[in-house]
Design a protein around this motif. Sequence first.
Motif: not given
Length: 128
Positions: A44-45, A50-53, A94-99
């Motif tokens: 879920w995290g 990655v999907l910006h939910l 981009g930061i969310q993809m890294v996280l």
Amino acid sequence: MLYRIAADGLVLFHLLFILFVLFGGLLVLKWPRLMWLQLPAAAWGFAVEVLHLICPLTYWENLMRHAAGQTEYAGGFIEHYIWPIIYPAGLTPGIQMVLGSVVLAVNLLVYGRLIRSWKQRRASRIAL
């Protein structure tokens, strides 16, 4: 007042959930049965990042804040110290993809080690 306390408690729970997503795999090394909770939490995290939910915890918290008559975050402890950790300023896709990648990498490493440990134990039992 109760809605504000509930909203603050939900932010704290949200932070604990995020920590469980990131580091819960380490708990699985100690308590393997915990993996049935940690794997879905990590998935879920990863998906949220990655999907910006939108996390339902955020939605529920905003509902409670609205019910409490709050439209913005006042200077309470939870909002001042915990909220910026969960949603830092300047959070970009981009930061969310890294996280999300960090969540995936940490959990792959932990579960890889756990699986390797299980295989070694199994091999040693078969050898006996």
